[in-house]
Design a protein around this motif. Structure first.
Motif, PDB file in Angstrom:
ATOM      1  N   UNK A  31      17.508 -74.819  16.412  1.00  0.00           N
ATOM      2  CA  UNK A  31      16.189 -75.463  16.297  1.00  0.00           C
ATOM      3  C   UNK A  31      15.083 -74.471  16.637  1.00  0.00           C
ATOM      4  N   UNK A  32      15.325 -73.666  17.658  1.00  0.00           N
ATOM      5  CA  UNK A  32      14.327 -72.698  18.098  1.00  0.00           C
ATOM      6  C   UNK A  32      14.056 -71.659  17.004  1.00  0.00           C
ATOM      7  N   UNK A  33      15.106 -71.133  16.391  1.00  0.00           N
ATOM      8  CA  UNK A  33      14.961 -70.146  15.318  1.00  0.00           C
ATOM      9  C   UNK A  33      14.294 -70.786  14.091  1.00  0.00           C
ATOM     10  N   UNK A  34      14.670 -72.025  13.787  1.00  0.00           N
ATOM     11  CA  UNK A  34      14.070 -72.740  12.663  1.00  0.00           C
ATOM     12  C   UNK A  34      12.569 -72.912  12.882  1.00  0.00           C
ATOM     13  N   UNK A  35      12.168 -73.240  14.086  1.00  0.00           N
ATOM     14  CA  UNK A  35      10.754 -73.409  14.418  1.00  0.00           C
ATOM     15  C   UNK A  35      10.009 -72.076  14.258  1.00  0.00           C
ATOM     16  N   UNK A  36      10.629 -70.996  14.709  1.00  0.00           N
ATOM     17  CA  UNK A  36      10.005 -69.671  14.573  1.00  0.00           C
ATOM     18  C   UNK A  36       9.824 -69.290  13.099  1.00  0.00           C
ATOM     19  N   UNK A  37      10.815 -69.596  12.291  1.00  0.00           N
ATOM     20  CA  UNK A  37      10.721 -69.313  10.851  1.00  0.00           C
ATOM     21  C   UNK A  37       9.588 -70.119  10.233  1.00  0.00           C
ATOM     22  N   UNK A  38       9.475 -71.397  10.603  1.00  0.00           N
ATOM     23  CA  UNK A  38       8.416 -72.253  10.070  1.00  0.00           C
ATOM     24  C   UNK A  38       7.023 -71.732  10.463  1.00  0.00           C
ATOM     25  N   UNK A  39       6.873 -71.334  11.714  1.00  0.00           N
ATOM     26  CA  UNK A  39       5.587 -70.813  12.184  1.00  0.00           C
ATOM     27  C   UNK A  39       5.246 -69.503  11.460  1.00  0.00           C
ATOM     28  N   UNK A  40       6.227 -68.622  11.328  1.00  0.00           N
ATOM     29  CA  UNK A  40       6.005 -67.354  10.620  1.00  0.00           C
ATOM     30  C   UNK A  40       5.612 -67.615   9.166  1.00  0.00           C
ATOM     31  N   UNK A  41       6.230 -68.601   8.560  1.00  0.00           N
ATOM     32  CA  UNK A  41       5.948 -68.949   7.166  1.00  0.00           C
ATOM     33  C   UNK A  41       4.497 -69.415   7.004  1.00  0.00           C
ATOM     34  N   UNK A  42       4.055 -70.309   7.882  1.00  0.00           N
ATOM     35  CA  UNK A  42       2.689 -70.839   7.818  1.00  0.00           C
ATOM     36  C   UNK A  42       1.677 -69.715   8.080  1.00  0.00           C
ATOM     37  N   UNK A  43       1.942 -68.869   9.053  1.00  0.00           N
ATOM     38  CA  UNK A  43       1.039 -67.757   9.361  1.00  0.00           C
ATOM     39  C   UNK A  43       0.945 -66.793   8.178  1.00  0.00           C
ATOM     40  N   UNK A  44       2.062 -66.511   7.530  1.00  0.00           N
ATOM     41  CA  UNK A  44       2.062 -65.623   6.360  1.00  0.00           C
ATOM     42  C   UNK A  44       1.199 -66.188   5.243  1.00  0.00           C
ATOM     43  N   UNK A  45       1.321 -67.478   4.986  1.00  0.00           N
ATOM     44  CA  UNK A  45       0.513 -68.110   3.933  1.00  0.00           C
ATOM     45  C   UNK A  45      -0.973 -68.067   4.303  1.00  0.00           C
ATOM     46  N   UNK A  46      -1.295 -68.318   5.553  1.00  0.00           N
ATOM     47  CA  UNK A  46      -2.695 -68.266   5.981  1.00  0.00           C
ATOM     48  C   UNK A  46      -3.268 -66.864   5.839  1.00  0.00           C
ATOM     49  N   UNK A  47      -2.510 -65.839   6.231  1.00  0.00           N
ATOM     50  CA  UNK A  47      -2.978 -64.460   6.069  1.00  0.00           C
ATOM     51  C   UNK A  47      -3.163 -64.105   4.595  1.00  0.00           C
ATOM     52  N   UNK A  48      -2.283 -64.584   3.736  1.00  0.00           N
ATOM     53  CA  UNK A  48      -2.422 -64.328   2.296  1.00  0.00           C
ATOM     54  C   UNK A  48      -3.701 -64.971   1.769  1.00  0.00           C
ATOM     55  N   UNK A  49      -3.995 -66.194   2.197  1.00  0.00           N
ATOM     56  CA  UNK A  49      -5.224 -66.883   1.769  1.00  0.00           C
ATOM     57  C   UNK A  49      -6.448 -66.114   2.263  1.00  0.00           C
ATOM     58  N   UNK A  50      -6.426 -65.688   3.515  1.00  0.00           N
ATOM     59  CA  UNK A  50      -7.557 -64.948   4.081  1.00  0.00           C
ATOM     60  C   UNK A  50      -7.762 -63.631   3.339  1.00  0.00           C
ATOM     61  N   UNK A  51      -6.686 -62.906   3.061  1.00  0.00           N
ATOM     62  CA  UNK A  51      -6.798 -61.621   2.362  1.00  0.00           C
ATOM     63  C   UNK A  51      -7.361 -61.802   0.956  1.00  0.00           C
ATOM     64  N   UNK A  52      -6.849 -62.755   0.211  1.00  0.00           N
ATOM     65  CA  UNK A  52      -7.306 -62.960  -1.169  1.00  0.00           C
ATOM     66  C   UNK A  52      -8.756 -63.433  -1.186  1.00  0.00           C
ATOM     67  N   UNK A  53      -9.132 -64.276  -0.246  1.00  0.00           N
ATOM     68  CA  UNK A  53     -10.522 -64.717  -0.159  1.00  0.00           C
ATOM     69  C   UNK A  53     -11.433 -63.543   0.171  1.00  0.00           C
ATOM     70  N   UNK A  54     -11.041 -62.713   1.118  1.00  0.00           N
ATOM     71  CA  UNK A  54     -11.828 -61.530   1.484  1.00  0.00           C
ATOM     72  C   UNK A  54     -11.961 -60.587   0.291  1.00  0.00           C
ATOM     73  N   UNK A  55     -10.865 -60.346  -0.415  1.00  0.00           N
ATOM     74  CA  UNK A  55     -10.878 -59.450  -1.569  1.00  0.00           C
ATOM     75  C   UNK A  55     -11.748 -60.007  -2.692  1.00  0.00           C
ATOM     76  N   UNK A  56     -11.826 -61.322  -2.805  1.00  0.00           N
ATOM     77  CA  UNK A  56     -12.688 -61.938  -3.820  1.00  0.00           C
ATOM     78  C   UNK A  56     -14.163 -61.801  -3.449  1.00  0.00           C
ATOM     79  N   UNK A  57     -14.460 -61.917  -2.170  1.00  0.00           N
ATOM     80  CA  UNK A  57     -15.848 -61.814  -1.719  1.00  0.00           C
ATOM     81  C   UNK A  57     -16.326 -60.364  -1.654  1.00  0.00           C
ATOM     82  N   UNK A  58     -15.433 -59.445  -1.294  1.00  0.00           N
ATOM     83  CA  UNK A  58     -15.762 -58.028  -1.153  1.00  0.00           C
ATOM     84  C   UNK A  58     -14.752 -57.199  -1.944  1.00  0.00           C
ATOM     85  N   UNK A  59     -14.933 -57.127  -3.277  1.00  0.00           N
ATOM     86  CA  UNK A  59     -13.952 -56.424  -4.112  1.00  0.00           C
ATOM     87  C   UNK A  59     -13.817 -54.943  -3.742  1.00  0.00           C
TER      88      UNK A  59
END
Length: 180
Positions: A31-59
């Motif tokens: 359960x502990x490892x599964x929770x860590x994987x889920x948190x890492x997954x959500x953080x990765x998606x958030x960083x991808x959204x932030x990066x793409x948004x930044x790149x769109x605003x400041x090409x």
């Protein structure tokens, strides 16, 4: 953007779910490892959204290099140095404007000017179609010191305004695209 990543992320998670269930049944995933994987997954998606948004605003410079290629149908010269850059964020219809002030060596400036004068796909423009991104890239330069203006039309895309302007210092060019 957020919606696209949410849907894509959800689909990837649905693909992962059968593996997660299988590993839990085999007791190879705690359960502990599964929770860590889920948190890492959500953080990765958030960083991808932030990066793409930044790149769109400041090409990046590669965006403006592609804009140069779109306008001139040529690769950007080696001597090119971006002095100023400005781009609007594309709206829902894909409408945006971009402009860049580029400094070239005197020989690259002269060569490009001659090539564009001889290119039948590019025509001489009489007037400057101004927009805020272009005015942002002018900075201390004066619009009345632009000595040559070219435009390239794309058949079937009359709402694309592709321009390149040559400044009287024999080194500076302005590359402009406006899609309306």
């Amino acid at each position: 953007m957020f919606i696209i990543f949410s849907i894509g992320g959800g689909i990837l998670y649905l693909i992962y779910l059968p593996f997660k269930i299988y590993l839990k049944r085999k007791q190879k995933l705690s359960r502990k490892l599964s929770r860590k994987i889920n948190i890492a997954y959500v953080i990765t998606i958030l960083f991808a959204i932030i990066y793409i948004t930044y790149d769109s605003l400041y090409p990046s410079e590669s965006f403006y290099e592609e804009e140069f290629k779109t306008v001139t149908l040529r690769e950007i010269p080696e001597s090119a140095e971006f002095i100023e850059k400005s781009a609007s964020y594309p709206d829902f219809k894909g409408e945006y404007c971009s402009s860049s002030q580029i400094k070239l060596s005197k020989s690259d400036y002269k060569k490009l000017l001659k090539e564009l004068n001889d290119d039948k796909r590019i025509t001489v423009e009489k007037e400057i179609v101004g927009f805020s991104e272009f005015r942002n890239t002018l900075k201390e330069k004066k619009e009345n010191k632009i000595i040559k203006k070219f435009t390239r039309k794309i058949k079937g895309e009359e709402d694309h305004y592709l321009n390149i302007f040559f400044y009287d210092d024999k080194q500076t060019i302005f590359v402009n695209i406006c899609v309306t």
